[in-house]
Design a protein around this motif. Structure first.
Motif, PDB file in Angstrom:
ATOM      1  N   GLU A 136      17.501 -65.590-120.584  1.00 51.26           N
ATOM      2  CA  GLU A 136      16.831 -66.777-121.077  1.00 51.26           C
ATOM      3  C   GLU A 136      17.064 -68.002-120.206  1.00 51.26           C
ATOM      4  N   GLN A 137      15.975 -68.607-119.814  1.00 54.68           N
ATOM      5  CA  GLN A 137      16.050 -69.935-119.240  1.00 54.68           C
ATOM      6  C   GLN A 137      16.101 -70.945-120.385  1.00 54.68           C
ATOM      7  N   HIS A 138      16.539 -72.155-120.078  1.00 54.69           N
ATOM      8  CA  HIS A 138      16.454 -73.250-121.034  1.00 54.69           C
ATOM      9  C   HIS A 138      15.951 -74.487-120.310  1.00 54.69           C
ATOM     10  N   THR A 139      15.444 -75.430-121.097  1.00 54.51           N
ATOM     11  CA  THR A 139      15.038 -76.720-120.539  1.00 54.51           C
ATOM     12  C   THR A 139      15.421 -77.794-121.547  1.00 54.51           C
ATOM     13  N   HIS A 197      14.679 -81.112-127.506  1.00 53.78           N
ATOM     14  CA  HIS A 197      14.859 -79.679-127.766  1.00 53.78           C
ATOM     15  C   HIS A 197      14.589 -78.893-126.507  1.00 53.78           C
ATOM     16  N   CYS A 198      14.960 -77.637-126.544  1.00 54.21           N
ATOM     17  CA  CYS A 198      14.626 -76.717-125.463  1.00 54.21           C
ATOM     18  C   CYS A 198      13.149 -76.361-125.596  1.00 54.21           C
ATOM     19  N   HIS A 199      12.439 -76.265-124.451  1.00 55.94           N
ATOM     20  CA  HIS A 199      11.010 -75.973-124.527  1.00 55.94           C
ATOM     21  C   HIS A 199      10.670 -74.562-124.084  1.00 55.94           C
ATOM     22  N   ILE A 200      11.680 -73.671-124.043  1.00 51.90           N
ATOM     23  CA  ILE A 200      11.405 -72.255-123.778  1.00 51.90           C
ATOM     24  C   ILE A 200      11.146 -71.590-125.132  1.00 51.90           C
ATOM     25  N   THR A 201      10.003 -70.910-125.275  1.00 48.08           N
ATOM     26  CA  THR A 201       9.624 -70.291-126.547  1.00 48.08           C
ATOM     27  C   THR A 201      10.046 -71.188-127.723  1.00 48.08           C
ATOM     28  N   GLU A 242      11.069 -70.112-131.317  1.00 48.19           N
ATOM     29  CA  GLU A 242      12.278 -69.293-131.362  1.00 48.19           C
ATOM     30  C   GLU A 242      13.529 -70.122-131.063  1.00 48.19           C
ATOM     31  N   HIS A 243      13.527 -70.839-129.932  1.00 43.44           N
ATOM     32  CA  HIS A 243      14.751 -71.540-129.539  1.00 43.44           C
ATOM     33  C   HIS A 243      15.070 -72.708-130.480  1.00 43.44           C
ATOM     34  N   LEU A 244      14.038 -73.320-131.094  1.00 47.49           N
ATOM     35  CA  LEU A 244      14.326 -74.382-132.071  1.00 47.49           C
ATOM     36  C   LEU A 244      14.877 -73.796-133.361  1.00 47.49           C
ATOM     37  N   GLY A 247      18.386 -73.000-133.037  1.00 51.93           N
ATOM     38  CA  GLY A 247      19.346 -74.097-133.027  1.00 51.93           C
ATOM     39  C   GLY A 247      19.263 -75.081-131.875  1.00 51.93           C
ATOM     40  N   MET A 248      18.301 -74.921-130.963  1.00 55.76           N
ATOM     41  CA  MET A 248      18.332 -75.760-129.753  1.00 55.76           C
ATOM     42  C   MET A 248      17.561 -77.066-129.945  1.00 55.76           C
ATOM     43  N   VAL A 249      18.034 -77.901-130.853  1.00 56.47           N
ATOM     44  CA  VAL A 249      17.345 -79.153-131.149  1.00 56.47           C
ATOM     45  C   VAL A 249      18.350 -80.172-131.682  1.00 56.47           C
TER      46      VAL A 249
END
Ligand SMILES: [Cu+2]
Length: 628
Positions: free
Chosen positions: A309-312, A356-360, A363-365, A368-370
């Motif tokens: 997984e990449q993240h942004t 937030h992360c903007h990869i998928t 799913e990533h939100l 928990g990526m927010v």
């Protein structure tokens, strides 16, 4: 993620072998410049200067130098990876998540992890431990949660707020071929280029160079000399004069002093960052006119070795100048495992935003990526001798911050079409309120003043989605249904636990994965600002305040004011937000006959199904407002 699985099924074996080869040198890196073109003086960039006038003046273009240097430089580092959090019914829930890699002590104390360069660019005073700061703060896995005496946790042992991993650069060193002086100017010619810049400190040492030895700043580089190319030589100033030239010394060396320039040791980054995901994602806060350097370091997801997984980082609803730092992977860059990337943001408009992360994203939100970020207004920096109205009028003379309303009557006169997106028109009713307080927006009339502020972030977790996300199963996006409702990453009653909440992860260490308490403490007679964001991906959310009215003064990072300058604030006992929306709310407890010290009020959701922790029929979105 689904895409990855499909792609890998079809890859030829040879290519898979290639992918399995060990990676080359690590490419973690941290950037936090101490000065920039708009913030040229490094010594002034570690604190916010007073606002005395617009940054740029003039009627067109972008002048080369600011008329007034406003704002400062802020830096932060975060990890992208995975981790565990504890829900209100005790369930440990797997997350894809961001964690703090700077400001660790501040984050553990519920503060933003955003730091000034002088704090950020420091090395850890002691080796960081797996699970830090929880480990250094004395969290031991087998004593928790049985001992109630752990609350509130002591977060005092761990004090480091710098960027995790920063290490002194390996100092360059060359042997000296020739050293000589004319007056106090010493010319050093190395046997190779030292790679110095003017102002760098160099250490001269050698057995036959007594008098030359010591640490000196470089005064000139690329110095013509009779021996080698100019880039082999530099000069420095030495108060000792009359020294003889030394040629072809067997011992003399010139070395750069060790310095921090963004190189990192990957070990502390992995020790601290792996399995250290936080919910909410690390809090960020900076000031209008700041330049913000945010480094995302992708430490990988240990529990999902099948994923790459990449993240942004995507600042949602944020006035970004360029798509390059927007984090939408199709339009900019995404960060691979084992890599770092530094995002750059300006801060043109105060308000409450989220990122937030903007990869998928679904799913990533959901995983928990927010988290929240907020920008403080330049009005906070207006001196107490200046009226807020005069300071806001000064902002109208800067094209970047002007509302361009000819009727404002400011000098020089603003001409042209009014800017209908303008954030901060002059107030319709002028006041003589002066600076020196804390405000939510550049209101010009002091009407958004507050004393204490609390981020209130609403999340929801679907336990089924998190479980299949951990167990290598395809997630059911259309069936996504939140069952845990979280304020700052916690369900009631965890919301009223002070200090960070720790969870034992699969690495055996305790991690502060839910650092942000939701208790709203208001000193008697004061006002609290609640920065409320709905970061839930599947539900509308309502919050009600019992006893203390909610005064709504901002919506989606905009002051509630019409273009004629009339404040459109309203008072309510409940607010409702869709996912991605934010509101700025003031709880005014200044009437001490009603809001006596020691009294407790509640902030909770009247959506009764959101007052639950999965199968438990209590919990969810509820916390306490305490008058101290
Ligand atoms: Cu991500």
């Amino acid at each position: 993620m689904l895409n990855h699985q499909l792609i890998f099924r079809g890859l030829p074996a040879a290519l898979l072998l290639l992918l399995a080869l060990p990676a080359g040198a690590q490419s973690f890196r941290v950037q936090c410049p101490t000065s920039t073109i708009t913030h040229p003086n490094a010594a002034n960039n570690n604190a916010e200067p007073a606002y005395v006038g617009p940054t740029y003046t003039g009627t067109s273009g972008y002048p080369a130098a600011p008329a007034n240097v406003n704002g400062a430089i802020k830096c932060q580092q975060i990890s992208g990876g995975d981790g565990y959090a504890t829900m209100g019914d005790g369930t440990q829930t797997y997350m894809f998540s961001f964690g703090p890699l700077s400001g660790l002590a501040d984050i553990a104390n519920g503060l933003p992890g955003t730091e000034s360069p002088s704090t950020f660019n420091t090395t850890a005073p002691a080796p960081l431990q797996i699970g830090d700061p929880a480990t250094t703060d004395g969290m031991v896995a087998n004593t928790w949660p049985s001992s109630a005496s752990l609350f509130p946790l002591s977060t005092s042992p761990f004090t480091y707020n710098g960027a995790v991993g920063l290490a002194n650069d390996v100092p360059n060193l060359v042997s000296i071929y020739d050293i000589s002086e004319v007056g106090t100017t010493v010319t050093v010619v190395g046997n190779a280029p030292l790679g110095v810049a003017v102002g760098d400190q160099v250490v001269i040492s050698g057995q036959d160079t007594t008098g030359y030895n010591g640490t000196f700043p470089v005064t000139a580089i690329n110095v013509l000399n009779p021996f080698f190319a100019a880039n082999y030589a530099f000069t420095y100033t030495n108060p000792t004069i009359g020294l003889a030239e030394v040629t072809a010394s067997g011992t003399a060396t010139a070395a750069l002093t060790p310095r921090i320039n963004g190189h990192v040791d990957p070990r502390p980054i992995m020790d601290v960052g792996v399995m250290n995901g936080n919910i909410p994602a690390p809090l960020m806060a900076f000031d209008e006119d700041d330049e913000f350097f945010l480094t995302l370091t992708n430490v990988g997801m240990i529990m999902r070795p099948d994923l790459f997984e990449q993240h942004t980082v995507h600042f949602h609803g944020y006035p970004n100048a360029s798509a390059f730092y927007d984090g939408v992977p199709d339009a900019s860059v995404a960060i691979n495992i084992g890599a770092s990337f530094t995002y750059y943001y300006l801060a043109p408009d105060a308000g409450t935003y989220f990122w937030h992360c903007h990869i998928t994203p679904p799913e990533h939100l959901q995983m928990g990526m927010v988290g929240q970020l907020y920008v403080r207004p330049r009005q906070n920096r207006v001196p107490s001798t200046t009226t807020l109205g005069a300071a806001l009028a000064a902002q109208q003379t800067d094209l970047r911050t002007a509302c361009r309303r000819p009727s404002d009557g400011v000098t020089p006169a603003v001409t042209g079409i009014p800017d209908i997106l303008c954030s901060n028109p002059m107030p319709a009713v002028a006041t003589t309120a002066k600076g020196g307080g804390k405000y939510v927006y550049n209101d010009g009339d002091g009407s958004t003043q507050y004393d204490v502020e609390y981020p209130i972030q609403i999340h929801g977790f679907d336990p089924n989605f998190h479980f299949v996300g951990m167990t290598f199963n395809p997630e059911g996006f259309t069936d996504m249904k939140d069952k845990y409702f979280l304020l700052n990453g916690r369900s009631y009653p965890d919301t009223v636990i002070p200090g960070p909440l720790a969870t034992q992860s699969v690495d055996g260490a305790m991690h502060f994965s839910q650092p942000l308490s939701s208790i709203i403490n208001i000193p008697a007679g004061k006002k609290a600002l609640l920065r409320i964001s709905d970061l839930d991906v599947s539900e509308y959310q309502t919050l009600a305040s019992l006893g203390i009215p909610m005064k709504v003064i901002g919506y989606n990072a905009k002051l509630l004011r019409d273009q004629a300058g009339n404040n459109l604030y309203y008072t309510t006992n409940s607010i409702t937000l869709g996912g991605g929306e934010s509101l700025d709310v003031i709880l005014d407890a200044s009437d001490t006959t009603k809001y006596k010290p020691g009294s407790v009020f509640y902030l909770y959701t009247p959506n009764l199904d959101h007052l639950s922790n999965d199968a438990e029929n209590f919990g969810g979105l509820m916390t306490e407002v305490r008058i101290n």
